[in-house]
Enzyme design. Structure first.
Site, PDB file in Angstrom:
ATOM      1  N   ASP A  11      61.069  23.084  73.235  1.00  0.00           N
ATOM      2  CA  ASP A  11      59.820  22.849  73.073  1.00  0.00           C
ATOM      3  C   ASP A  11      59.434  21.291  72.740  1.00  0.00           C
ATOM      4  O   ASP A  11      60.459  20.671  73.205  1.00  0.00           O
ATOM      5  CB  ASP A  11      59.316  23.791  71.827  1.00  0.00           C
ATOM      6  N   HIS A  12      58.155  20.980  72.577  1.00  0.00           N
ATOM      7  CA  HIS A  12      57.795  19.507  72.434  1.00  0.00           C
ATOM      8  C   HIS A  12      58.756  18.808  71.341  1.00  0.00           C
ATOM      9  O   HIS A  12      59.133  17.544  71.662  1.00  0.00           O
ATOM     10  CB  HIS A  12      56.591  19.317  72.145  1.00  0.00           C
ATOM     11  N   CYS A  69      64.699  23.504  69.692  1.00  0.00           N
ATOM     12  CA  CYS A  69      63.476  23.632  68.990  1.00  0.00           C
ATOM     13  C   CYS A  69      63.784  22.897  67.789  1.00  0.00           C
ATOM     14  O   CYS A  69      64.766  22.063  67.525  1.00  0.00           O
ATOM     15  CB  CYS A  69      62.463  24.823  68.849  1.00  0.00           C
ATOM     16  N   GLY A  76      63.570  29.487  66.095  1.00  0.00           N
ATOM     17  CA  GLY A  76      62.265  30.142  66.822  1.00  0.00           C
ATOM     18  C   GLY A  76      62.571  30.513  68.213  1.00  0.00           C
ATOM     19  O   GLY A  76      62.430  31.665  68.602  1.00  0.00           O
ATOM     20  N   ASN A  90      80.992  36.895  69.729  1.00  0.00           N
ATOM     21  CA  ASN A  90      79.718  37.852  69.990  1.00  0.00           C
ATOM     22  C   ASN A  90      79.353  37.501  71.512  1.00  0.00           C
ATOM     23  O   ASN A  90      78.427  38.012  71.780  1.00  0.00           O
ATOM     24  CB  ASN A  90      78.674  36.983  69.235  1.00  0.00           C
ATOM     25  N   ARG A 130      88.401  44.265  70.242  1.00  0.00           N
ATOM     26  CA  ARG A 130      87.531  44.788  69.150  1.00  0.00           C
ATOM     27  C   ARG A 130      86.284  44.117  69.234  1.00  0.00           C
ATOM     28  O   ARG A 130      85.161  44.731  68.769  1.00  0.00           O
ATOM     29  CB  ARG A 130      88.067  44.650  67.656  1.00  0.00           C
ATOM     30  N   ARG A 189      82.010  45.881  69.471  1.00  0.00           N
ATOM     31  CA  ARG A 189      81.097  45.505  68.613  1.00  0.00           C
ATOM     32  C   ARG A 189      79.984  44.870  69.178  1.00  0.00           C
ATOM     33  O   ARG A 189      78.680  45.200  68.978  1.00  0.00           O
ATOM     34  CB  ARG A 189      81.495  44.320  67.581  1.00  0.00           C
TER      35      ARG A 189
HETATM   36  C1  RB5 Z   1      57.303  23.138  66.093  1.00  0.00           C
HETATM   37  O1  RB5 Z   1      56.779  22.590  65.282  1.00  0.00           O
HETATM   38  C2  RB5 Z   1      58.385  24.028  65.153  1.00  0.00           C
HETATM   39  O2  RB5 Z   1      57.805  24.976  64.793  1.00  0.00           O
HETATM   40  C3  RB5 Z   1      59.451  24.567  66.216  1.00  0.00           C
HETATM   41  O3  RB5 Z   1      60.100  23.468  66.973  1.00  0.00           O
HETATM   42  C4  RB5 Z   1      60.399  25.414  65.700  1.00  0.00           C
HETATM   43  O4  RB5 Z   1      61.145  24.675  64.586  1.00  0.00           O
HETATM   44  C5  RB5 Z   1      60.363  26.683  65.434  1.00  0.00           C
HETATM   45  O5  RB5 Z   1      61.196  27.630  65.132  1.00  0.00           O
END
Ligand code: RB5
Length: 155
Positions: free
Chosen positions: A8-9, A66, A71, A100, A133, A137
């Site tokens: 993300d940004h 992020c 997230g 995993n 194993r 899982r």
């Molecule tokens: C963005 O501000 C922030 O919420 C995102 O980058 C991240 O940390 C979400 O999980």
């Protein structure tokens, strides 16, 4: 091995550094954005794009960043067949592959510095799934998806 990178940004700079690092290591790298810190991108968008590209077979593995890594990993993990793990040190990055069979490494740009993130990336891409194993899982995780009627594309 073809690796997809998404952020993300909040994590564009780290994503670009990691992409360059892996390119220098000889991997084929694909950039799924975001393109600049000013370009506001909600983390589920790149999380989904990279995860779906793996399921389609367009790329082999992914790196998602992020602010916290949480997230974007939650979004990726909603794509059936995807296993994404958040790491802030190399030991876990190695184990999420060995045990995993994760295809996606997620990290938080507000949590780890650039040099540590490169070491985490190296640990992830140098590791190999151990099977045995652990395969049983991981299969139990896939069974949860099937039980909830997720449709797993053939791969
Ligand atoms: C963005 O501000 C922030 O919420 C995102 O980058 C991240 O940390 C979400 O999980």
């Amino acid at each position: 091995m073809k690796i997809g990178f998404g952020s993300d940004h909040a994590a564009v700079e780290l994503k670009n550094c990691l992409l360059e690092h892996m390119r220098e290591r000889g991997f084929e790298c694909v950039d799924f954005g975001a393109d600049s810190p000013q370009d506001k991108v909600d983390y589920p968008v790149p999380g989904r794009k990279v995860a779906e590209a793996i399921i389609r077979g367009d790329i082999d593995k992914g790196v998602l960043v992020c602010g916290t890594g949480v997230g974007i990993s939650l979004a990726a993990n909603k794509v059936p067949g995807i296993r994404a793990g958040v790491c802030s040190e190399p030991y876990t990055a190695k184990l999420i592959v060995e045990h995993n069979n994760c295809q996606i490494l997620a990290m938080g740009a507000r949590v780890v510095g650039t040099e540590l993130a490169k070491m985490i990336c190296d640990a992830f891409f140098d590791a190999r799934f151990q099977g045995g194993r652990h395969a049983r899982r991981v299969e139990l995780i896939s069974q949860i998806e099937r039980d909830y009627h997720a449709v797993l594309p053939e791969k």
